[in-house]
Design a protein around this motif. Structure first.
Motif, PDB file in Angstrom:
ATOM      1  N   ASN A 179     -18.643  40.634   5.443  1.00 27.44           N
ATOM      2  CA  ASN A 179     -19.964  40.029   5.053  1.00 27.44           C
ATOM      3  C   ASN A 179     -20.382  38.818   6.029  1.00 27.44           C
ATOM      4  N   ALA A 180     -19.416  37.877   6.261  1.00 26.08           N
ATOM      5  CA  ALA A 180     -19.618  36.941   7.304  1.00 26.08           C
ATOM      6  C   ALA A 180     -19.744  37.384   8.540  1.00 26.08           C
ATOM      7  N   SER A 181     -18.985  38.638   9.176  1.00 24.84           N
ATOM      8  CA  SER A 181     -19.230  39.085  10.439  1.00 24.84           C
ATOM      9  C   SER A 181     -20.445  39.943  10.504  1.00 24.84           C
ATOM     10  N   MET A 182     -20.984  40.683   9.562  1.00 27.56           N
ATOM     11  CA  MET A 182     -22.214  41.278   9.544  1.00 27.56           C
ATOM     12  C   MET A 182     -23.480  40.364   9.624  1.00 27.56           C
ATOM     13  N   ASN A 183     -23.324  39.123   8.896  1.00 27.83           N
ATOM     14  CA  ASN A 183     -24.416  38.367   8.954  1.00 27.83           C
ATOM     15  C   ASN A 183     -24.423  37.345  10.166  1.00 27.83           C
ATOM     16  N   ILE A 184     -23.379  37.016  10.568  1.00 30.03           N
ATOM     17  CA  ILE A 184     -23.234  36.342  11.860  1.00 30.03           C
ATOM     18  C   ILE A 184     -23.876  37.005  13.014  1.00 30.03           C
ATOM     19  N   ARG A 185     -23.423  38.257  12.976  1.00 30.41           N
ATOM     20  CA  ARG A 185     -24.020  39.419  14.078  1.00 30.41           C
ATOM     21  C   ARG A 185     -25.416  39.148  14.097  1.00 30.41           C
ATOM     22  N   ALA A 186     -26.203  39.339  12.662  1.00 30.21           N
ATOM     23  CA  ALA A 186     -27.254  39.450  12.780  1.00 30.21           C
ATOM     24  C   ALA A 186     -28.282  38.029  13.157  1.00 30.21           C
ATOM     25  N   LEU A 187     -27.501  36.928  12.733  1.00 33.64           N
ATOM     26  CA  LEU A 187     -27.954  35.706  13.316  1.00 33.64           C
ATOM     27  C   LEU A 187     -27.944  35.374  14.936  1.00 33.64           C
TER      28      LEU A 187
ATOM     29  N   ILE B 100     -30.372  32.730  17.111  1.00 30.70           N
ATOM     30  CA  ILE B 100     -30.390  31.561  16.589  1.00 30.70           C
ATOM     31  C   ILE B 100     -29.175  31.197  16.059  1.00 30.70           C
ATOM     32  N   VAL B 101     -28.183  31.697  16.299  1.00 29.73           N
ATOM     33  CA  VAL B 101     -26.450  31.407  16.280  1.00 29.73           C
ATOM     34  C   VAL B 101     -25.810  31.880  17.484  1.00 29.73           C
ATOM     35  N   TYR B 102     -24.797  31.046  18.070  1.00 29.78           N
ATOM     36  CA  TYR B 102     -24.195  31.289  19.308  1.00 29.78           C
ATOM     37  C   TYR B 102     -22.799  31.281  18.839  1.00 29.78           C
ATOM     38  N   LYS B 103     -21.719  32.064  19.817  1.00 31.04           N
ATOM     39  CA  LYS B 103     -20.530  31.959  19.650  1.00 31.04           C
ATOM     40  C   LYS B 103     -20.273  30.968  20.844  1.00 31.04           C
ATOM     41  N   GLU B 104     -19.040  30.294  20.362  1.00 33.65           N
ATOM     42  CA  GLU B 104     -18.483  29.113  21.131  1.00 33.65           C
ATOM     43  C   GLU B 104     -17.137  29.225  21.291  1.00 33.65           C
TER      44      GLU B 104
ATOM     45  N   ILE C 182     -21.958  28.250  16.429  1.00 33.29           N
ATOM     46  CA  ILE C 182     -22.883  26.986  16.360  1.00 33.29           C
ATOM     47  C   ILE C 182     -24.199  27.640  15.964  1.00 33.29           C
ATOM     48  N   ALA C 183     -25.149  26.809  15.649  1.00 32.75           N
ATOM     49  CA  ALA C 183     -26.439  27.437  15.298  1.00 32.75           C
ATOM     50  C   ALA C 183     -27.300  26.366  16.148  1.00 32.75           C
ATOM     51  N   GLU C 184     -28.473  27.000  16.637  1.00 31.27           N
ATOM     52  CA  GLU C 184     -29.537  26.305  17.182  1.00 31.27           C
ATOM     53  C   GLU C 184     -30.000  24.979  16.565  1.00 31.27           C
ATOM     54  N   LYS C 185     -29.837  24.135  17.230  1.00 31.74           N
ATOM     55  CA  LYS C 185     -30.157  22.727  16.717  1.00 31.74           C
ATOM     56  C   LYS C 185     -31.706  22.146  16.944  1.00 31.74           C
ATOM     57  N   ASP C 186     -32.328  22.601  17.778  1.00 29.97           N
ATOM     58  CA  ASP C 186     -33.655  22.231  18.296  1.00 29.97           C
ATOM     59  C   ASP C 186     -34.481  22.967  17.294  1.00 29.97           C
ATOM     60  N   LEU C 187     -35.071  22.272  16.513  1.00 27.38           N
ATOM     61  CA  LEU C 187     -36.187  22.782  15.485  1.00 27.38           C
ATOM     62  C   LEU C 187     -37.372  23.338  16.207  1.00 27.38           C
TER      63      LEU C 187
ATOM     64  N   GLU D  62     -37.214  25.145  18.866  1.00 26.43           N
ATOM     65  CA  GLU D  62     -36.784  26.422  19.480  1.00 26.43           C
ATOM     66  C   GLU D  62     -36.501  27.355  18.460  1.00 26.43           C
ATOM     67  N   LEU D  63     -35.996  26.875  17.278  1.00 24.06           N
ATOM     68  CA  LEU D  63     -35.608  27.499  16.228  1.00 24.06           C
ATOM     69  C   LEU D  63     -37.072  28.283  15.466  1.00 24.06           C
ATOM     70  N   ALA D  64     -37.884  27.375  15.406  1.00 21.54           N
ATOM     71  CA  ALA D  64     -39.001  27.948  14.894  1.00 21.54           C
ATOM     72  C   ALA D  64     -39.723  29.056  15.894  1.00 21.54           C
ATOM     73  N   VAL D  65     -39.728  28.831  17.152  1.00 20.86           N
ATOM     74  CA  VAL D  65     -39.985  30.040  17.985  1.00 20.86           C
ATOM     75  C   VAL D  65     -39.313  31.142  18.046  1.00 20.86           C
ATOM     76  N   LYS D  66     -37.977  31.065  17.899  1.00 26.04           N
ATOM     77  CA  LYS D  66     -37.322  32.203  17.975  1.00 26.04           C
ATOM     78  C   LYS D  66     -37.421  33.086  16.682  1.00 26.04           C
ATOM     79  N   ILE D  67     -37.468  32.379  15.458  1.00 25.14           N
ATOM     80  CA  ILE D  67     -37.721  32.824  14.165  1.00 25.14           C
ATOM     81  C   ILE D  67     -38.976  33.582  14.325  1.00 25.14           C
ATOM     82  N   SER D  68     -40.239  33.158  14.782  1.00 31.06           N
ATOM     83  CA  SER D  68     -41.541  33.578  14.899  1.00 31.06           C
ATOM     84  C   SER D  68     -41.731  34.775  15.837  1.00 31.06           C
ATOM     85  N   ARG D  69     -40.766  34.717  16.804  1.00 28.81           N
ATOM     86  CA  ARG D  69     -40.927  35.983  17.520  1.00 28.81           C
ATOM     87  C   ARG D  69     -39.970  37.281  16.972  1.00 28.81           C
ATOM     88  N   GLU D  70     -39.119  36.884  16.370  1.00 33.25           N
ATOM     89  CA  GLU D  70     -38.263  37.814  15.774  1.00 33.25           C
ATOM     90  C   GLU D  70     -38.706  38.326  14.494  1.00 33.25           C
TER      91      GLU D  70
END
Length: 168
Positions: free
Chosen positions: A56-64, A69-73, A84-89, A91-99
């Motif tokens: 469940n964690a793996s599938m949802n992280i992959r989707a994010l 809006i989520v990156y591997k570090e 880690i998640a996108e911290k710039d709100l 940028e987050l709004a733009v990415k979510i809107s586009r998706e």
């Protein structure tokens, strides 16, 4: 309210809100957890914190990550993966809107265009159907264009700022 309780309340509320936005609760909870974490979080820590399975964690992280809006570090000396998640709100709004536009609005526009273009003007019911679906198509198209312009403006604004900073 103590920190742990406040963090849990935020993650649960964000999860419920996410399901109202059309993403699953766990995906939204993982995003919330990563968004408020000051350090990258391992898959194991996500699983433990949210009491979810590895699959469940793996599938949802992959989707994010697919949403951008989520990156591997990577951490030196660690075999585990951290996220880690996108911290710039903004940028987050733009990415979510586009998706959301890509996944929801564009397919809806395609259907509305198709159904409003049928060759059927024989009855009042047919005429009304074509007229209403045509109006819906135009409205959704305008809304999507506005959303595109807003995200383009954000990109242009950001690009201008980067160039300005680089000149200094």
């Amino acid at each position: 309210m103590q920190f742990k309780e406040a963090k849990n309340k935020f993650v649960q509320t964000w999860g419920a809100l996410g399901s109202q936005w059309g993403i699953n609760k766990t995906m939204a909870q993982i995003h919330a957890l990563l968004m408020v974490s000051n350090e990258p979080v391992s898959m194991e820590d996500i699983m433990e914190e949210l009491q979810i399975s590895r699959g469940n964690a793996s599938m949802n992280i992959r989707a994010l990550m697919d949403w951008g809006i989520v990156y591997k570090e990577y951490k030196a000396g660690e075999r585990r993966e951290f996220f880690i998640a996108e911290k710039d709100l903004d940028e987050l709004a733009v990415k979510i809107s586009r998706e959301r536009s890509k996944r929801e609005i564009k397919p809806t526009l395609k259907v509305l265009k198709e159904v409003s273009s049928i060759e059927a003007y024989k009855t009042e019911e047919e005429k009304h159907f074509i007229e209403q679906t045509g109006k819906l198509y135009e409205f959704v198209l305008k809304a999507d264009n506005v959303l595109d312009k807003i995200t383009e403006y954000k990109d242009n604004w950001l690009a201008k700022l980067v160039v300005k900073i680089m000149k200094k």
